[in-house]
Write a protein that holds these residues in place. Structure first.
Motif, PDB file in Angstrom:
ATOM      1  N   THR A  17     -58.126 125.480  89.255  1.00 23.98           N
ATOM      2  CA  THR A  17     -58.152 126.501  88.143  1.00 23.98           C
ATOM      3  C   THR A  17     -56.608 126.438  87.567  1.00 23.98           C
ATOM      4  O   THR A  17     -55.462 126.230  88.190  1.00 23.98           O
ATOM      5  CB  THR A  17     -58.348 128.058  88.550  1.00 23.98           C
ATOM      6  OG1 THR A  17     -58.197 128.593  87.290  1.00 23.98           O
ATOM      7  CG2 THR A  17     -57.476 128.372  89.654  1.00 23.98           C
ATOM      8  N   THR A  18     -56.556 126.473  86.520  1.00 17.77           N
ATOM      9  CA  THR A  18     -55.180 126.755  85.418  1.00 17.77           C
ATOM     10  C   THR A  18     -55.642 128.309  85.108  1.00 17.77           C
ATOM     11  O   THR A  18     -56.360 128.692  84.290  1.00 17.77           O
ATOM     12  CB  THR A  18     -55.106 125.917  84.251  1.00 17.77           C
ATOM     13  OG1 THR A  18     -54.928 124.502  84.820  1.00 17.77           O
ATOM     14  CG2 THR A  18     -53.652 126.315  83.488  1.00 17.77           C
ATOM     15  N   HIS A  19     -54.819 129.329  85.485  1.00 19.00           N
ATOM     16  CA  HIS A  19     -55.034 130.878  85.427  1.00 19.00           C
ATOM     17  C   HIS A  19     -55.109 130.928  83.762  1.00 19.00           C
ATOM     18  O   HIS A  19     -54.173 130.550  82.861  1.00 19.00           O
ATOM     19  CB  HIS A  19     -53.760 131.676  85.904  1.00 19.00           C
ATOM     20  CG  HIS A  19     -54.042 131.684  87.466  1.00 19.00           C
ATOM     21  ND1 HIS A  19     -55.146 132.145  87.864  1.00 19.00           N
ATOM     22  CD2 HIS A  19     -53.352 130.914  88.505  1.00 19.00           C
ATOM     23  CE1 HIS A  19     -55.020 132.264  89.271  1.00 19.00           C
ATOM     24  NE2 HIS A  19     -53.959 131.340  89.638  1.00 19.00           N
ATOM     25  N   ALA A  20     -55.830 131.875  83.454  1.00 16.16           N
ATOM     26  CA  ALA A  20     -55.981 132.243  81.865  1.00 16.16           C
ATOM     27  C   ALA A  20     -55.125 133.318  81.761  1.00 16.16           C
ATOM     28  O   ALA A  20     -54.895 134.311  82.413  1.00 16.16           O
ATOM     29  CB  ALA A  20     -57.432 132.563  82.014  1.00 16.16           C
ATOM     30  N   ASP A  21     -54.348 132.976  80.565  1.00 17.02           N
ATOM     31  CA  ASP A  21     -53.424 134.097  80.199  1.00 17.02           C
ATOM     32  C   ASP A  21     -54.111 134.748  78.963  1.00 17.02           C
ATOM     33  O   ASP A  21     -54.023 134.245  77.670  1.00 17.02           O
ATOM     34  CB  ASP A  21     -52.235 133.683  79.979  1.00 17.02           C
ATOM     35  CG  ASP A  21     -51.118 134.517  79.428  1.00 17.02           C
ATOM     36  OD1 ASP A  21     -50.134 134.452  79.007  1.00 17.02           O
ATOM     37  OD2 ASP A  21     -51.635 135.863  79.230  1.00 17.02           O
ATOM     38  N   VAL A  22     -55.077 135.901  79.148  1.00 21.23           N
ATOM     39  CA  VAL A  22     -55.930 136.427  78.128  1.00 21.23           C
ATOM     40  C   VAL A  22     -55.038 137.323  77.344  1.00 21.23           C
ATOM     41  O   VAL A  22     -55.714 137.775  76.353  1.00 21.23           O
ATOM     42  CB  VAL A  22     -57.183 137.149  78.833  1.00 21.23           C
ATOM     43  CG1 VAL A  22     -58.180 135.943  79.434  1.00 21.23           C
ATOM     44  CG2 VAL A  22     -56.684 138.185  79.778  1.00 21.23           C
ATOM     45  N   PRO A 144     -56.869 143.329  85.240  1.00 23.81           N
ATOM     46  CA  PRO A 144     -56.659 143.250  83.904  1.00 23.81           C
ATOM     47  C   PRO A 144     -57.588 142.148  83.105  1.00 23.81           C
ATOM     48  O   PRO A 144     -57.818 142.322  81.919  1.00 23.81           O
ATOM     49  CB  PRO A 144     -55.263 142.953  83.800  1.00 23.81           C
ATOM     50  CG  PRO A 144     -54.674 143.627  85.046  1.00 23.81           C
ATOM     51  CD  PRO A 144     -55.645 143.196  85.882  1.00 23.81           C
ATOM     52  N   HIS A 145     -58.193 141.043  83.800  1.00 24.42           N
ATOM     53  CA  HIS A 145     -59.028 140.227  83.362  1.00 24.42           C
ATOM     54  C   HIS A 145     -60.339 140.778  82.841  1.00 24.42           C
ATOM     55  O   HIS A 145     -60.884 140.529  81.958  1.00 24.42           O
ATOM     56  CB  HIS A 145     -59.320 138.967  84.235  1.00 24.42           C
ATOM     57  CG  HIS A 145     -58.336 137.868  84.704  1.00 24.42           C
ATOM     58  ND1 HIS A 145     -57.451 137.982  85.687  1.00 24.42           N
ATOM     59  CD2 HIS A 145     -57.912 136.795  83.905  1.00 24.42           C
ATOM     60  CE1 HIS A 145     -56.605 136.983  85.858  1.00 24.42           C
ATOM     61  NE2 HIS A 145     -57.136 136.215  84.647  1.00 24.42           N
ATOM     62  N   ILE A 146     -60.736 142.052  83.747  1.00 22.09           N
ATOM     63  CA  ILE A 146     -61.824 142.681  82.997  1.00 22.09           C
ATOM     64  C   ILE A 146     -61.816 143.895  82.287  1.00 22.09           C
ATOM     65  O   ILE A 146     -62.606 144.041  81.414  1.00 22.09           O
ATOM     66  CB  ILE A 146     -62.608 143.148  84.418  1.00 22.09           C
ATOM     67  CG1 ILE A 146     -62.836 141.798  85.372  1.00 22.09           C
ATOM     68  CG2 ILE A 146     -63.719 144.014  84.223  1.00 22.09           C
ATOM     69  CD1 ILE A 146     -63.187 142.230  87.009  1.00 22.09           C
ATOM     70  N   ALA A 147     -60.659 144.404  82.394  1.00 17.75           N
ATOM     71  CA  ALA A 147     -60.188 145.668  81.710  1.00 17.75           C
ATOM     72  C   ALA A 147     -60.005 145.274  80.198  1.00 17.75           C
ATOM     73  O   ALA A 147     -60.212 146.181  79.311  1.00 17.75           O
ATOM     74  CB  ALA A 147     -58.951 146.371  82.319  1.00 17.75           C
ATOM     75  N   LEU A 148     -59.427 144.119  79.989  1.00 18.39           N
ATOM     76  CA  LEU A 148     -59.138 143.851  78.582  1.00 18.39           C
ATOM     77  C   LEU A 148     -60.481 143.601  77.679  1.00 18.39           C
ATOM     78  O   LEU A 148     -61.417 142.963  78.204  1.00 18.39           O
ATOM     79  CB  LEU A 148     -58.648 142.413  78.432  1.00 18.39           C
ATOM     80  CG  LEU A 148     -57.775 142.169  77.319  1.00 18.39           C
ATOM     81  CD1 LEU A 148     -56.590 143.235  77.009  1.00 18.39           C
ATOM     82  CD2 LEU A 148     -56.838 140.593  77.337  1.00 18.39           C
ATOM     83  N   PRO A 149     -60.670 144.532  76.789  1.00 19.47           N
ATOM     84  CA  PRO A 149     -61.797 144.536  75.964  1.00 19.47           C
ATOM     85  C   PRO A 149     -62.034 143.163  75.310  1.00 19.47           C
ATOM     86  O   PRO A 149     -61.166 142.474  74.834  1.00 19.47           O
ATOM     87  CB  PRO A 149     -61.761 145.480  74.853  1.00 19.47           C
ATOM     88  CG  PRO A 149     -60.552 146.402  75.299  1.00 19.47           C
ATOM     89  CD  PRO A 149     -59.794 145.551  76.186  1.00 19.47           C
ATOM     90  N   LYS A 150     -63.363 142.735  75.155  1.00 18.71           N
ATOM     91  CA  LYS A 150     -63.762 141.348  74.575  1.00 18.71           C
ATOM     92  C   LYS A 150     -64.731 141.660  73.575  1.00 18.71           C
ATOM     93  O   LYS A 150     -65.701 142.335  73.867  1.00 18.71           O
ATOM     94  CB  LYS A 150     -64.088 140.380  75.801  1.00 18.71           C
ATOM     95  CG  LYS A 150     -63.059 140.223  76.821  1.00 18.71           C
ATOM     96  CD  LYS A 150     -63.680 139.513  77.974  1.00 18.71           C
ATOM     97  CE  LYS A 150     -62.576 139.520  79.109  1.00 18.71           C
ATOM     98  NZ  LYS A 150     -62.552 141.109  79.637  1.00 18.71           N
ATOM     99  N   VAL A 151     -64.824 140.808  72.388  1.00 19.47           N
ATOM    100  CA  VAL A 151     -65.858 140.893  71.460  1.00 19.47           C
ATOM    101  C   VAL A 151     -66.131 139.409  71.003  1.00 19.47           C
ATOM    102  O   VAL A 151     -65.387 138.517  71.220  1.00 19.47           O
ATOM    103  CB  VAL A 151     -65.316 141.753  70.281  1.00 19.47           C
ATOM    104  CG1 VAL A 151     -64.945 143.164  70.416  1.00 19.47           C
ATOM    105  CG2 VAL A 151     -64.303 141.046  69.505  1.00 19.47           C
ATOM    106  N   SER A 152     -67.123 139.498  70.295  1.00 21.17           N
ATOM    107  CA  SER A 152     -67.758 138.128  69.820  1.00 21.17           C
ATOM    108  C   SER A 152     -68.000 138.414  68.275  1.00 21.17           C
ATOM    109  O   SER A 152     -68.927 137.782  67.629  1.00 21.17           O
ATOM    110  CB  SER A 152     -69.174 137.471  70.431  1.00 21.17           C
ATOM    111  OG  SER A 152     -70.005 138.876  70.131  1.00 21.17           O
ATOM    112  N   GLY A 153     -67.086 138.961  67.719  1.00 26.22           N
ATOM    113  CA  GLY A 153     -67.226 139.350  66.238  1.00 26.22           C
ATOM    114  C   GLY A 153     -67.637 140.508  65.817  1.00 26.22           C
ATOM    115  O   GLY A 153     -67.616 141.606  66.723  1.00 26.22           O
ATOM    116  N   LYS A 154     -68.346 140.675  64.769  1.00 20.46           N
ATOM    117  CA  LYS A 154     -69.050 142.090  64.478  1.00 20.46           C
ATOM    118  C   LYS A 154     -70.474 142.082  64.851  1.00 20.46           C
ATOM    119  O   LYS A 154     -71.029 141.279  64.825  1.00 20.46           O
ATOM    120  CB  LYS A 154     -68.853 142.131  62.866  1.00 20.46           C
ATOM    121  CG  LYS A 154     -67.255 142.444  62.244  1.00 20.46           C
ATOM    122  CD  LYS A 154     -67.436 142.720  60.911  1.00 20.46           C
ATOM    123  CE  LYS A 154     -65.882 142.899  60.539  1.00 20.46           C
ATOM    124  NZ  LYS A 154     -65.660 143.490  58.884  1.00 20.46           N
TER     125      LYS A 154
END
Length: 290
Positions: A17-22, A144-154
């Motif tokens: 893995t290369t750690h994701a910096d989200v 924090p990988h999980i806590a950060l909100p994620k969306v796929s647009g509207k």
């Protein structure tokens, strides 16, 4: 109830893995949100609950078994696991199982009922992770990988069909009526919920009890201290690989996963190839299995 208190591991995952910096390019969160994250971290110093709603009728193969193996192998904080719904014969005492009969053919109605059980359960921590049986943690993750909100647009109901499109349409109408954003937080990734905020959501929107709503989108769009979410695009983001094909190029999958933290599969994406691939990634039984 046996609580799974997981300690940090030194090994690497099966996929290098290369750690994701989200957080790259993200706007700085408001001070109130920082205070909330401090509370979340304090909760997780011991453990935080992973809640998985589970309906055996709609499960494919051994998705849940591999999902739990992936959680044990790749989370870097303490967890306990609560499964709400149906029991599998292989469940060990490390799983807190809460039986729940399916209450509706509308998946959003049924999962909302299971969510309410999670909020009421003393076995579920105040902040908890809501996930699914077909979501896999493919590389080491911090909270924090999980806590950060994620969306796929509207929320765009016309892009979907059937009951899910109807659920999305009435969700968008509810949000618009209340002057709230209409972002689509239904990304099929683990999300972090707060029991107090969920209770406030139920009180503010009694309509949720009357039909199918996309409650994750209601929760985050009505959050009193919203932060800029991560916009997902599997070709470019460092978060999620959705598997939709029966026979993808495995070398390409491994390469893409080197930059991702989560993988999920659609109904169409479940196959003998996927099960063999998951077994290669997670060959060792977890503490959640007898």
């Amino acid at each position: 109830m046996a609580t799974k208190k997981k300690t940090e591991k030194d090994e690497l995952t099966k996929v290098d893995t290369t750690h994701a910096d989200v957080n790259d390019g993200m706007a700085a969160p408001e001070q109130e949100t920082l205070s909330e994250m401090e509370k979340v971290n304090a909760t997780a110093q011991d453990h935080i609950t992973v809640v998985i709603p589970y309906c055996r009728e709609f499960a494919q193969g051994r998705e849940l078994l591999y999902a739990l193996r992936s959680w044990q192998e790749n989370v870097r904080f303490g967890i306990n696991v609560v499964v709400i719904g149906d029991r599998e014969a292989w469940f060990s005492e490390e799983i807190t199982f809460i039986e729940h009969q399916r209450v509706s053919d509308n998946a959003q109605v049924d999962t909302l009922a299971k969510l309410r059980i999670a909020v009421a359960s003393p076995e579920v921590t105040g902040y908890f992770i809501w996930s699914n049986d077909d979501i896999y943690v493919m590389n080491p993750v911090a909270l924090p990988h999980i806590a950060l909100p994620k969306v796929s647009g509207k929320l765009v109901p016309m892009r979907f069909k059937g009951l899910y499109a109807e659920n999305m349409k009435q969700t968008a109408m509810l949000l618009e009526k209340n002057g709230l954003p209409c972002l689509n937080y239904e990304t099929h990734t683990p999300v972090l919920f707060d029991k107090e905020r969920l209770t406030a959501m139920f009180e503010r929107f009694p309509e949720l009890e009357k039909g199918g709503y996309l409650f994750t989108s209601v929760y985050y769009n009505s959050h009193p201290y919203p932060t800029q979410p991560v916009y997902l695009d599997w070709k470019t983001d460092q978060v999620l690989l959705p598997v939709v094909s029966q026979s993808p190029d495995e070398n390409k999958v491994v390469d893409i996963l080197s930059r991702k933290v989560f993988m999920n599969n659609t109904v169409s994406g479940y196959s003998s190839w996927l099960e063999k691939f998951l077994d290669k990634c997670f060959p060792v039984s977890s503490d959640f299995e007898n």
